[in-house]
Design a protein around this motif. Sequence first.
Motif, PDB file in Angstrom:
ATOM      1  N   THR A 109      -0.445  -2.158 -41.474  1.00  0.00           N
ATOM      2  CA  THR A 109       0.493  -3.279 -41.406  1.00  0.00           C
ATOM      3  C   THR A 109       0.337  -4.026 -40.091  1.00  0.00           C
ATOM      4  OG1 THR A 109       2.300  -1.863 -40.604  1.00  0.00           O
ATOM      5  CG2 THR A 109       2.140  -2.195 -43.000  1.00  0.00           C
ATOM      6  N   HIS A 110       1.244  -3.789 -39.167  1.00  0.00           N
ATOM      7  CA  HIS A 110       1.290  -4.565 -37.921  1.00  0.00           C
ATOM      8  C   HIS A 110       1.819  -3.643 -36.820  1.00  0.00           C
ATOM      9  CE1 HIS A 110       2.678  -7.689 -35.077  1.00  0.00           C
ATOM     10  NE2 HIS A 110       1.756  -8.440 -35.655  1.00  0.00           N
ATOM     11  N   PRO A 111       1.323  -3.797 -35.593  1.00  0.00           N
ATOM     12  CA  PRO A 111       1.811  -2.929 -34.515  1.00  0.00           C
ATOM     13  C   PRO A 111       3.339  -2.929 -34.374  1.00  0.00           C
ATOM     14  CG  PRO A 111      -0.113  -4.145 -33.780  1.00  0.00           C
ATOM     15  CD  PRO A 111       0.232  -4.677 -35.145  1.00  0.00           C
ATOM     16  N   SER A 112       3.998  -4.041 -34.732  1.00  0.00           N
ATOM     17  CA  SER A 112       5.459  -4.099 -34.576  1.00  0.00           C
ATOM     18  C   SER A 112       6.192  -3.381 -35.718  1.00  0.00           C
ATOM     19  CB  SER A 112       5.930  -5.555 -34.507  1.00  0.00           C
ATOM     20  OG  SER A 112       5.627  -6.194 -35.733  1.00  0.00           O
ATOM     21  N   SER A 113       5.499  -3.053 -36.816  1.00  0.00           N
ATOM     22  CA  SER A 113       6.151  -2.419 -37.981  1.00  0.00           C
ATOM     23  C   SER A 113       5.773  -0.962 -38.145  1.00  0.00           C
ATOM     24  CB  SER A 113       5.709  -3.105 -39.280  1.00  0.00           C
ATOM     25  OG  SER A 113       5.749  -4.482 -39.187  1.00  0.00           O
ATOM     26  N   VAL A 114       4.661  -0.564 -37.524  1.00  0.00           N
ATOM     27  CA  VAL A 114       4.064   0.719 -37.901  1.00  0.00           C
ATOM     28  C   VAL A 114       4.985   1.903 -37.610  1.00  0.00           C
ATOM     29  CG1 VAL A 114       2.711   0.884 -35.741  1.00  0.00           C
ATOM     30  CG2 VAL A 114       1.990   2.146 -37.748  1.00  0.00           C
ATOM     31  N   MET A 115       5.676   1.904 -36.479  1.00  0.00           N
ATOM     32  CA  MET A 115       6.502   3.076 -36.160  1.00  0.00           C
ATOM     33  C   MET A 115       7.680   3.207 -37.116  1.00  0.00           C
ATOM     34  SD  MET A 115       5.203   5.131 -34.141  1.00  0.00           S
ATOM     35  CE  MET A 115       6.633   6.184 -33.951  1.00  0.00           C
ATOM     36  N   GLU A 116       8.293   2.062 -37.467  1.00  0.00           N
ATOM     37  CA  GLU A 116       9.388   2.069 -38.457  1.00  0.00           C
ATOM     38  C   GLU A 116       8.884   2.688 -39.766  1.00  0.00           C
ATOM     39  OE1 GLU A 116      12.554   0.426 -38.268  1.00  0.00           O
ATOM     40  OE2 GLU A 116      12.995   1.101 -40.322  1.00  0.00           O
ATOM     41  N   ASN A 117       7.684   2.284 -40.193  1.00  0.00           N
ATOM     42  CA  ASN A 117       7.130   2.811 -41.440  1.00  0.00           C
ATOM     43  C   ASN A 117       6.815   4.307 -41.324  1.00  0.00           C
ATOM     44  OD1 ASN A 117       7.312   0.414 -42.818  1.00  0.00           O
ATOM     45  ND2 ASN A 117       5.236  -0.259 -42.305  1.00  0.00           N
ATOM     46  N   ILE A 118       6.204   4.704 -40.203  1.00  0.00           N
ATOM     47  CA  ILE A 118       5.859   6.127 -40.032  1.00  0.00           C
ATOM     48  C   ILE A 118       7.132   6.977 -40.067  1.00  0.00           C
ATOM     49  CG2 ILE A 118       4.965   7.848 -38.400  1.00  0.00           C
ATOM     50  CD1 ILE A 118       2.867   5.809 -37.518  1.00  0.00           C
ATOM     51  N   ARG A 119       8.168   6.518 -39.333  1.00  0.00           N
ATOM     52  CA  ARG A 119       9.422   7.308 -39.287  1.00  0.00           C
ATOM     53  C   ARG A 119      10.018   7.467 -40.686  1.00  0.00           C
ATOM     54  NH1 ARG A 119      10.717   3.768 -34.635  1.00  0.00           N
ATOM     55  NH2 ARG A 119      10.007   4.882 -32.790  1.00  0.00           N
ATOM     56  N   ALA A 120       9.864   6.434 -41.527  1.00  0.00           N
ATOM     57  CA  ALA A 120      10.439   6.500 -42.879  1.00  0.00           C
ATOM     58  C   ALA A 120       9.546   7.285 -43.838  1.00  0.00           C
ATOM     59  CB  ALA A 120      10.653   5.083 -43.404  1.00  0.00           C
ATOM     60  N   LEU A 121       8.225   7.207 -43.634  1.00  0.00           N
ATOM     61  CA  LEU A 121       7.300   7.793 -44.620  1.00  0.00           C
ATOM     62  C   LEU A 121       7.032   9.286 -44.390  1.00  0.00           C
ATOM     63  CD1 LEU A 121       4.753   4.826 -44.836  1.00  0.00           C
ATOM     64  CD2 LEU A 121       6.199   5.667 -46.716  1.00  0.00           C
ATOM     65  N   VAL A 122       6.990   9.716 -43.137  1.00  0.00           N
ATOM     66  CA  VAL A 122       6.614  11.119 -42.854  1.00  0.00           C
ATOM     67  C   VAL A 122       7.524  12.115 -43.589  1.00  0.00           C
ATOM     68  CG1 VAL A 122       6.466  12.862 -41.024  1.00  0.00           C
ATOM     69  CG2 VAL A 122       5.402  10.634 -40.712  1.00  0.00           C
ATOM     70  N   PRO A 123       8.853  11.901 -43.597  1.00  0.00           N
ATOM     71  CA  PRO A 123       9.706  12.898 -44.275  1.00  0.00           C
ATOM     72  C   PRO A 123       9.464  13.002 -45.780  1.00  0.00           C
ATOM     73  CG  PRO A 123      11.012  11.537 -42.776  1.00  0.00           C
ATOM     74  CD  PRO A 123       9.661  10.886 -42.871  1.00  0.00           C
ATOM     75  N   LEU A 124       8.727  12.050 -46.396  1.00  0.00           N
ATOM     76  CA  LEU A 124       8.421  12.173 -47.830  1.00  0.00           C
ATOM     77  C   LEU A 124       7.495  13.358 -48.098  1.00  0.00           C
ATOM     78  CD1 LEU A 124       7.688   8.473 -48.946  1.00  0.00           C
ATOM     79  CD2 LEU A 124       9.795   9.783 -49.252  1.00  0.00           C
ATOM     80  N   GLY A 125       6.746  13.772 -47.076  1.00  0.00           N
ATOM     81  CA  GLY A 125       5.865  14.942 -47.226  1.00  0.00           C
ATOM     82  C   GLY A 125       4.538  14.629 -47.897  1.00  0.00           C
ATOM     83  N   LEU A 126       4.250  13.353 -48.156  1.00  0.00           N
ATOM     84  CA  LEU A 126       2.954  12.995 -48.759  1.00  0.00           C
ATOM     85  C   LEU A 126       1.918  12.816 -47.655  1.00  0.00           C
ATOM     86  CD1 LEU A 126       4.213  10.215 -51.203  1.00  0.00           C
ATOM     87  CD2 LEU A 126       3.418  12.520 -51.826  1.00  0.00           C
ATOM     88  N   PRO A 127       0.636  13.148 -47.923  1.00  0.00           N
ATOM     89  CA  PRO A 127      -0.378  12.859 -46.906  1.00  0.00           C
ATOM     90  C   PRO A 127      -0.384  11.363 -46.588  1.00  0.00           C
ATOM     91  CG  PRO A 127      -1.387  13.649 -48.969  1.00  0.00           C
ATOM     92  CD  PRO A 127       0.090  13.791 -49.126  1.00  0.00           C
ATOM     93  N   LEU A 128      -0.308  11.046 -45.297  1.00  0.00           N
ATOM     94  CA  LEU A 128      -0.177   9.654 -44.853  1.00  0.00           C
ATOM     95  C   LEU A 128      -1.317   9.327 -43.888  1.00  0.00           C
ATOM     96  CD1 LEU A 128       1.371   6.950 -44.258  1.00  0.00           C
ATOM     97  CD2 LEU A 128       2.728   8.249 -42.580  1.00  0.00           C
ATOM     98  N   VAL A 129      -2.126   8.326 -44.248  1.00  0.00           N
ATOM     99  CA  VAL A 129      -3.203   7.859 -43.369  1.00  0.00           C
ATOM    100  C   VAL A 129      -2.765   6.532 -42.765  1.00  0.00           C
ATOM    101  CG1 VAL A 129      -5.531   6.862 -43.406  1.00  0.00           C
ATOM    102  CG2 VAL A 129      -5.103   9.068 -44.487  1.00  0.00           C
TER     103      VAL A 129
END
Length: 263
Positions: A65-85
């Motif tokens: 995505t974008h450097p300004s969005s990536v951390m928000e997305n990572i914080r939301a996606l990691v708890p789903l437990g799916l492999p995330l690249v």
Amino acid sequence: MKIALVGYGKMGHMLESTALSLGDEVVATIDVFAPDASVKVSAGDGAAVARAVKESGAEGVIEFTHPSSVMENIRALVPLGLPLVVGTTGWTDCEKEVAELAAKTGGTVMHSANFSIGVNLFYKIVEEASRLVSNFDEYDSAVWEMHHNQKADSPSGTALDIARRVMAGNPRKTSMVTDAFHSRPSPEQLHVSSTRCGHVPGTHTVFFDSAADTIELTHTARSRQGFASGAVHALENLKRMLDSGELSSGALYSMSDVFPGMF
Ligand SMILES: NC(=O)c1ccc[n+]([C@@H]2O[C@H](COP(=O)([O-])OP(=O)(O)OC[C@H]3O[C@@H](n4cnc5c(N)ncnc54)[C@H](O)[C@@H]3O)[C@@H](O)[C@H]2O)c1
């Protein structure tokens, strides 16, 4: 495998065609602006991104995505437990936080600032070249990169990784300078400079310079294809290695973990 793409810009589109050509299925393309994305979310709404991924039935996620969005997305996606690249650059300062979040939630993240096989070979070549050249005090070194004028961060994450390789090979270079110099550089400083222009997908050069000559090592990306196929293979490998127990969930991984013995 079933893949959800978060970010459906230049890389998102290239990832989709690459994943399809490798026999994977793209079950969601999630974006804040792209008119052709399958799911639209509001900027800053990481929870909506995570909800869309969950509802898609994806077995893995790729985030560009974008450097300004990536951390928000990572914080939301990691708890789903799916492999995330994650391919988005510009968040190296937060790597410790991401590793801790993964450990706490059991989620798994893999990141590289550059998924191109050629660049990862280039890293090894640069480190070895720097080691050789460092035997000769008369050689100074520097790193330069050029990218298209839509790129939001500078220097590129790749240039920073290259600079780390130069420093790993040369104990005389102990600090990195990414700003302009306003006084004479000192010998232990490694200058990393950037140019933004036109449509360049990514060019990185390392200079080894003496009074007598210059050695230049350059990697030139011709298209985004190399990044996309590296990222899709990284996700496929990550899932396979988690399923087989070769890697454990709850960690932040890099290229050398998902392409063992290669980088
Ligand atoms: N790691 C690598 O190998 C590699 C290679 C190329 C590019 N990159 C990086 O990937 C990132 C994306 O590059 P690009 O060329 O595709 O950029 P781009 O601008 O073409 O596309 C980014 C897309 O992300 C969308 N977006 C922004 N915030 C979002 C959010 N919160 N949720 C969902 N979508 C969102 C934008 O609307 C846009 O469509 C950049 O950080 C770039 O530096 C990394």
